[in-house]
Write an enzyme that holds these catalytic residues in place. Sequence first.
Site, PDB file in Angstrom:
ATOM      1  N   GLU A   5       0.841  -1.210   0.000  1.00  0.00           N
ATOM      2  CA  GLU A   5       0.000   0.000   0.000  1.00  0.00           C
ATOM      3  C   GLU A   5       0.875   1.258   0.000  1.00  0.00           C
ATOM      4  O   GLU A   5       0.717   2.149   0.848  1.00  0.00           O
ATOM      5  CB  GLU A   5      -1.011  -0.013   1.159  1.00  0.00           C
ATOM      6  CG  GLU A   5      -2.011  -1.142   1.021  1.00  0.00           C
ATOM      7  CD  GLU A   5      -3.230  -1.064   1.936  1.00  0.00           C
ATOM      8  OE1 GLU A   5      -3.304  -0.165   2.795  1.00  0.00           O
ATOM      9  OE2 GLU A   5      -4.128  -1.925   1.767  1.00  0.00           O
ATOM     10  N   GLU A  62      -4.562  -9.061  -0.156  1.00  0.00           N
ATOM     11  CA  GLU A  62      -5.355  -8.829   1.056  1.00  0.00           C
ATOM     12  C   GLU A  62      -6.813  -8.790   0.627  1.00  0.00           C
ATOM     13  O   GLU A  62      -7.174  -7.992  -0.251  1.00  0.00           O
ATOM     14  CB  GLU A  62      -4.984  -7.507   1.739  1.00  0.00           C
ATOM     15  CG  GLU A  62      -3.623  -7.533   2.400  1.00  0.00           C
ATOM     16  CD  GLU A  62      -3.300  -6.259   3.174  1.00  0.00           C
ATOM     17  OE1 GLU A  62      -4.215  -5.595   3.689  1.00  0.00           O
ATOM     18  OE2 GLU A  62      -2.095  -5.939   3.240  1.00  0.00           O
TER      19      GLU A  62
HETATM   20  O1  AHR Z   1      -4.910  -6.061   7.038  1.00  0.00           O
HETATM   21  C1  AHR Z   1      -4.890  -4.881   7.774  1.00  0.00           C
HETATM   22  C2  AHR Z   1      -4.307  -3.713   6.976  1.00  0.00           C
HETATM   23  O2  AHR Z   1      -5.145  -3.414   5.897  1.00  0.00           O
HETATM   24  C3  AHR Z   1      -2.976  -3.958   6.332  1.00  0.00           C
HETATM   25  O3  AHR Z   1      -1.913  -3.759   7.207  1.00  0.00           O
HETATM   26  C4  AHR Z   1      -2.948  -2.945   5.240  1.00  0.00           C
HETATM   27  O4  AHR Z   1      -2.176  -3.351   4.140  1.00  0.00           O
HETATM   28  C5  AHR Z   1      -4.415  -2.777   4.881  1.00  0.00           C
HETATM   29  O5  AHR Z   1      -4.782  -1.458   4.801  1.00  0.00           O
END
Ligand code: AHR
Length: 487
Positions: free
Chosen positions: A173, A292
């Site tokens: 991110e 994710e």
């Molecule tokens: O999974 C929790 C958080 O969500 C992670 O650290 C980040 O990459 C995302 O915003």
Amino acid sequence: MNRVVVKTQDGDVKINKHIYGHFAEHLGRCIYGGIWVGHDSDIPNTRGIRNDVIAAFKHIKIPNLRWPGGCFADEYHWKDGIGPANERPKMVNTHWGGVVEDNSFGTHEFLDLCELIGCEPYICGNVGSGTVQEFSQWVEYCNFDGTSPMTDLRKKNGRTDPWNVRYWGVGNENWGCGGNMTAEYYADNYRRYATYARNYADTKLYKIACGYELDWNRVLMEKAVRFMDGLSVHYYTISGDWNYKGSAVEFTEKEWMSTIIKASAIDEWLRKHIAIMDEFDPSGRVGLIIDEWGMWHEVEPGTNPGFLYQQNTIRDALVAGIQLNAFNNLAQRVHMANIAQTVNVLQSIILTEGAKMILTPTYHVFDMYKVHHDAVKLPLYVESEKFGETPLISASASINDENKIHISLTNADPAKPRQVTVEMRGLSGASYSSVKGQIITSDKMQDHNTFSQPDKIAIKEFLGAAVSHNNLTMELPPHSVVTLELS
Ligand code: AHR
């Protein structure tokens, strides 16, 4: 009436088992307590790693595990996490609760965990606050077998053979918590970091660039496609909004449906990303990596808001089923995915309380869907009754090397059973006369497993499907995830 048509002769793409990957961050009780209890713990462990968790991971054949973050990755300096544990520096975990990170779980412990599970490690490097040299040396430390300062250091720390880590993420991110970069700035940096992440011996690295929204990804693909193997995106499903995400266990039918609508939208969202990738990579070499994904609720009442601990109901199972079906169906481009996060954080497959461990409904979906790992995808189309524009039924199908066909289906109706037919097209003489089924469901859509009732939701036999002349008929109970096996 709902109809699924499976094109049995058109299977030409493997469903990469890495679609069934997982993610463990230094966040709340995911690593510490959830996976790592340390060598001196009373909780049964192997070199500090919980035995119950290892066994549960192995059972669902976790193919890869992403670590150490997440936002944490861009603040993590890997050299702090090697060497004698009592000499490792302590740091503050600014992203997640401001707690002390004592670095007792580092590179050796993570790679030991992966070896114990039998999965591939996927390491996410630090681009936000790290250096190219630091990233390059981490690869060398893990993968080089010759004479070099990093190899010597690894050996001094007790590991002779390299681990040969293939999957490397270049930041996380970086448009936000990983440095608030612009797409252009990140793309240039991606090229620098990727250049010095070397292949050693036979370990050809699979380098994953940090993607985001469509505009960002267009810039990144244009500037850096030839240096990348994968492009990562994140997709979280929230029933409310970022101000109030909604409770994990107390929700109405309306909230159920808003969740299903958002979860199902992933299919079209992925297709938009794939269209951009197709422009710059028409051969489909670069994988789309959803590293994710999952449901994000409000934390459980009374728990640390920085720890993201949430319960997991049948609704989470439905979201997992719907989204895994989407990944299977887009397997020509989706090469990997990692649900967030393994233990005690967000849409976990496992929850722990001291020595106790429970498996969530989402765990059971991964268990049921493991039949699709590396099987050949069978394309299909679904004609479904709808809620607004959103289909109530989702499906995916594959055929394995024993010629068994597996079809996974979800019924997102919160209250009513739905009739479904499945037509098997193009079997040219082959005949399937036997069907077996498994189901995950429960009486109420809010049902979940607890430490006092750990097996309220588990996989059960599904006897509701019949096969005749290669066509299936069935009634799917409300809020259910089903996998059928045809032989
Ligand atoms: O999974 C929790 C958080 O969500 C992670 O650290 C980040 O990459 C995302 O915003």
